[in-house]
Design a protein around this motif. Structure first.
Motif, PDB file in Angstrom:
ATOM      1  N   SER A 122      20.154 -44.035  39.276  1.00  0.00           N
ATOM      2  CA  SER A 122      19.838 -42.758  40.109  1.00  0.00           C
ATOM      3  C   SER A 122      19.522 -43.162  41.338  1.00  0.00           C
ATOM      4  CB  SER A 122      18.481 -42.163  39.411  1.00  0.00           C
ATOM      5  OG  SER A 122      17.999 -41.086  40.412  1.00  0.00           O
ATOM      6  N   ARG A 156      26.195 -35.464  45.762  1.00  0.00           N
ATOM      7  CA  ARG A 156      26.398 -35.012  44.335  1.00  0.00           C
ATOM      8  C   ARG A 156      27.907 -34.505  43.954  1.00  0.00           C
ATOM      9  NH1 ARG A 156      22.255 -33.345  41.064  1.00  0.00           N
ATOM     10  NH2 ARG A 156      23.271 -31.374  40.400  1.00  0.00           N
ATOM     11  N   GLY A 163      18.953 -33.055  41.964  1.00  0.00           N
ATOM     12  CA  GLY A 163      19.421 -31.859  42.787  1.00  0.00           C
ATOM     13  C   GLY A 163      18.295 -31.476  43.523  1.00  0.00           C
ATOM     14  N   VAL A 164      18.460 -30.699  44.490  1.00  0.00           N
ATOM     15  CA  VAL A 164      17.502 -30.108  45.403  1.00  0.00           C
ATOM     16  C   VAL A 164      17.116 -28.726  44.670  1.00  0.00           C
ATOM     17  CG1 VAL A 164      16.971 -28.814  47.717  1.00  0.00           C
ATOM     18  CG2 VAL A 164      18.370 -30.991  47.345  1.00  0.00           C
ATOM     19  N   ALA A 221      30.435 -37.374  41.817  1.00  0.00           N
ATOM     20  CA  ALA A 221      30.574 -36.610  40.453  1.00  0.00           C
ATOM     21  C   ALA A 221      31.109 -37.266  39.288  1.00  0.00           C
ATOM     22  CB  ALA A 221      30.895 -35.245  40.707  1.00  0.00           C
ATOM     23  N   ILE A 239      22.340 -34.190  50.329  1.00  0.00           N
ATOM     24  CA  ILE A 239      22.314 -34.445  48.844  1.00  0.00           C
ATOM     25  C   ILE A 239      23.384 -33.906  48.321  1.00  0.00           C
ATOM     26  CG2 ILE A 239      20.844 -34.110  46.746  1.00  0.00           C
ATOM     27  CD1 ILE A 239      18.502 -34.720  48.626  1.00  0.00           C
ATOM     28  N   GLY A 240      23.496 -32.618  48.834  1.00  0.00           N
ATOM     29  CA  GLY A 240      24.775 -31.658  47.941  1.00  0.00           C
ATOM     30  C   GLY A 240      26.009 -32.220  48.075  1.00  0.00           C
ATOM     31  N   LEU A 271      12.842 -32.084  44.705  1.00  0.00           N
ATOM     32  CA  LEU A 271      13.962 -32.551  43.855  1.00  0.00           C
ATOM     33  C   LEU A 271      13.435 -32.583  42.472  1.00  0.00           C
ATOM     34  CD1 LEU A 271      14.631 -35.503  46.256  1.00  0.00           C
ATOM     35  CD2 LEU A 271      15.882 -33.580  46.279  1.00  0.00           C
ATOM     36  N   GLU A 272      14.695 -32.641  41.673  1.00  0.00           N
ATOM     37  CA  GLU A 272      14.523 -32.880  40.209  1.00  0.00           C
ATOM     38  C   GLU A 272      13.935 -34.336  40.226  1.00  0.00           C
ATOM     39  OE1 GLU A 272      18.113 -31.225  38.021  1.00  0.00           O
ATOM     40  OE2 GLU A 272      18.824 -32.131  39.754  1.00  0.00           O
ATOM     41  N   TRP A 328      23.315 -40.784  38.541  1.00  0.00           N
ATOM     42  CA  TRP A 328      22.886 -39.352  38.298  1.00  0.00           C
ATOM     43  C   TRP A 328      21.961 -39.438  39.820  1.00  0.00           C
ATOM     44  CZ3 TRP A 328      17.564 -37.718  38.311  1.00  0.00           C
ATOM     45  CH2 TRP A 328      17.560 -36.472  38.128  1.00  0.00           C
TER      46      TRP A 328
END
Length: 534
Positions: free
Chosen positions: A286, A202, A215-216, A206, A198-199, A228-229, A212
Motif C-alpha cells: 500500500s 490509482r 482512495g479519497v 491499476a 492520488i486519483g 482516505l480509506e 493497493w
C-alpha cells in the motif's frame, strides 16, 4: 513586482530578525558579515531544525544536491527530520469543522484523539464514518500558508545577501532552489491537489499486481483535510523484521510501479521511504502520502529511458547525449568535459557486481558531472534522483541479497519494447512524413516569395539586408534545397526501420536515393554558379 517583493520583506522583518539571531547563535555570524567562514555542518542542521518548516524543507532539498554542497554538509543535512509534537485535539477539531462545515461527531462518530503520525505539515488520525467506513484523516497544521509566505520572503532575502557577499555562491543557483521550494511547499499544503494526484496514481497503477492505493473520500476532504480509506497494514520495515522472505517480491513490485508510473504516465512518488509503504494483511503493498510527487513530459520520459539504458550498460557517450536531452542543450555546457566525467561516473558500474549497482547514485553522479560542466539540472530530474536514492536505500536495508539491477533491467527492457515498437515508430514516421511533405510543398513557394521580395527590395526592413544581394538569395535557395533533401534521407531511413512490407522498403529506399542525389546535384550546381557569378 518590486513593490510586492518589498512589501513581503517588510512583513517578514520581525521574522527575519528572529532568523538572524538563530543563525548568529549557530555560528553563521562570520558568513553573515561577509567573511569566508562557514559554520560546522552540525550547526547548519541544528539551525534549520530550530527555524522550522521552511528551513527544514530547505535543508532537505539541499541534502539532495550532492552536485552543490560538500559531502560533510550533505551527510549532516540528511539527518534532518520533520517530526513535530502533535497538535491538540481542539486544534484538530477546529481545522476539520472550519474546512468541512460540519461538527466533528457528525462526520466521524469515532475519532482517535492520539494521532497515528505527526509531521511538520500535518498529522493523521484514525476514524470511522457514519456509514461504518474505516478511514484515515490527514489534518493540516493551522497557519501554514502565512508561515510559508513569510519565511520564503526572509529566505529569498538571505540568499540574495549571500550572493552579494559571496559571488561564488551564484553557481549554486540558490534563488532557483528557493523558488522551487516555495512551489513545492504550496503544492504540499494543498490537499485538493494531493487528492487529485492520488486519483491519477490509482488509474496509472491499476494493473500493477500486489499493489493497493487508498482512495479519497471526497465528501470529507478539502484544502486542509484529506480523508482516505484506511490502510490496515504495517510499515514495510517493521514487516520485514518478521517476514524477510517477502521482501524480494515487494522490492520488485516497488521498482515496477516506480518505473511504470514514471515512463508510462509521467508521474512518480517523490518520497517512497518506509513510512509511506505499508504491507497489508493479504501481502499486498500500500503506497501512501502523495503530497510530494513529480511529473515528466513525454520527451523527458523518452530521454530518461535512453539515459537509464545507457547507465545500465555503462555507455558513457550515450549517457552524455541522453543527459543533455534531459537537462536541455545550452551553449555553456562543456561537452568534452561532460563526456570525461560521465566515463568516470560510469566506470564503477562496469567494474562492480551488478547486484551492488545503484541507479540513484549513478544519476546523482550525473547531476554532479552536469553541474561541473555548465548544465542546469531540472528540478524534476533532481526530485526523481532523490526518489530513486530513497528506493535503493530501502531495498538495500530490507532485501540486501535482492538483485536490484535485474528488476531494473527487466522493466527497462519492457519499457523499451513498448516505446519503440513498430507501431510507435510507424506513428512517429507518419507524423514526420506529413511534416516533410508540408515542408517540401511549401518550401519552393516560400523561397520564390522570399526571392521576389529581395528582388523588389521589400525584404529590406531588416537593416543592411539589401546589401546581401544575389549571394543571399543563392544561399537561401541552397539552404531550402538542403533541408528538403536531407529530410527525404531521414524519412526514408525511418521507413526502412519499420518492417511493414516490400512497398514500405521500396518507398524508403527511393526517398533515400532521391535525397542523396538531390544533395549531390545541389552541391555541384552551387559550385558551378559560384564559379560563374561574383
Amino acid at each position: 513586482m518590486i513593490e510586492a517583493e518589498r512589501g513581503s520583506l517588510l512583513r517578514a522583518a520581525p521574522r527575519l530578525a528572529q532568523i538572524l539571531r538563530v543563525l548568529a547563535r549557530h555560528r553563521f555570524l562570520g558568513a553573515l558579515l561577509g567573511r569566508r567562514h562557514w559554520p560546522p555542518p552540525k550547526d547548519v542542521r541544528e539551525a534549520f531544525e530550530e527555524l522550522g518548516l521552511v528551513f527544514l524543507k530547505f535543508g532537505q532539498v539541499l541534502a539532495m544536491r550532492h552536485d552543490l554542497l560538500p559531502a560533510p554538509y550533505i551527510k549532516e543535512l540528511e539527518l534532518l527530520h520533520d517530526e513535530l509534537p502533535a497538535m491538540g485535539i481542539d486544534a484538530v477539531r477546529a481545522t476539520i469543522e472550519a474546512e468541512l462545515g460540519t461538527p466533528l461527531p457528525e462526520l466521524f462518530p469515532s475519532f482517535g484523539e492520539t494521532p497515528l503520525a505527526a509531521a511538520t505539515i500535518a498529522q493523521v488520525h484514525e476514524a470511522t464514518m457514519q456509514d461504518g467506513r474505516h478511514v484515515a484523516v490527514k489534518v493540516q497544521r493551522p497557519g501554514l500558508q502565512a508561515i510559508i509566505t513569510t519565511d520564503i520572503a526572509a529566505l529569498t532575502y538571505l540568499v540574495a545577501l549571500g550572493e552579494r557577499f559571496f559571488p561564488d555562491v551564484r553557481a549554486l543557483d540558490l534563488p532557483v532552489v528557493v523558488s522551487e521550494l516555495s512551489s513545492s511547499l504550496h503544492r504540499e499544503t494543498d490537499f485538493r491537489r494531493e487528492a487529485h494526484s492520488i486519483g491519477l496514481f490509482r488509474v496509472a497503477l491499476a494493473d500493477v499486481p500486489d499493489l493497493w492505493i487508498p482512495g479519497v473520500v471526497a465528501a470529507c476532504s478539502g484544502g486542509t483535510v484529506l480523508t482516505l480509506e484506511f490502510a490496515a497494514g504495517e510499515r514495510i520495515d517493521h514487516y520485514a523484521n518478521r517476514h524477510p522472505e517477502a521482501m524480494p517480491r515487494a522490492m520488485s513490485t516497488l521498482v515496477r510501479l516506480m518505473l511504470q508510473s514514471i515512463f508510462e504516465e509521467g508521474l512518480f512518488h517523490a518520497d517512497p521511504h518506509p513510512g509511506n509503504v505499508f504491507i497489508l494483511p493479504d501481502g499486498r503493498l500500500s503506497l501512501l502520502d502523495f503530497g510530494n510527487t513529480g511529473e515528466l513530459d513525454e520527451p523527458m520520459r523518452e530521454s530518461l529511458i535512453l539515459l537509464l539504458e545507457a547507465v545500465v550498460k555503462g555507455d558513457a557517450r550515450a549517457a552524455a547525449e541522453a543527459y543533455i536531452e534531459v537537462a536541455g542543450a545550452r551553449e555553456e555546457i562543456d561537452r568534452v568535459g561532460l563526456l570525461v566525467d560521465m566515463k568516470a561516473a560510469l566506470y564503477e558500474i562496469r567494474r562492480t557486481d551488478t547486484k551492488s549497482v545503484l541507479i540513484g547514485d549513478a544519476f546523482d553522479s550525473l547531476l554532479r558531472a552536469g553541474s561541473r560542466n555548465g548544465a542546469h539540472n531540472p528540478a524534476e530530474f533532481v526530485l526523481l534522483t532523490r526518489a530513486l536514492v530513497i528506493l535503493e536505500s530501502m531495498t538495500g536495508q530490507l532485501a540486501p541479497d535482492h538483485d536490484y539491477m535485474k528488476s531494473f533491467r527487466d522493466e527497462i527492457a519492457r519499457l523499451i519494447a513498448r516505446h519503440f515498437t513498430p507501431g510507435e515508430i510507424k506513428e512517429k514516421t507518419t507524423k514526420l512524413a506529413r511534416e516533410l511533405e508540408r515542408l517540401i510543398l511549401d518550401a519552393p513557394g516560400d523561397t520564390r516569395r522570399a526571392l521576389r521580395r529581395i528582388a523588389d527590395g521589400n525584404l529590406g526592413r531588416l537593416p543592411g539586408l539589401e546589401a546581401l544581394g544575389g549571394r543571399f538569395a543563392r544561399n537561401l535557395e541552397r539552404l531550402t534545397h538542403a533541408i528538403a533533401f536531407a529530410a527525404l534521407v531521414i524519412g526514408g531511413s525511418m521507413l526502412l526501420m519499420t518492417p511493414m512490407g516490400n512497398w514500405h522498403d521500396t518507398l524508403g529506399e527511393a526517398m533515400i536515393v532521391t535525397g542523396l542525389v538531390g544533395i549531390l546535384m545541389t552541391s555541384i550546381g552551387a559550385l558551378r554558379r559560384d564559379r560563374a557569378q561574383p
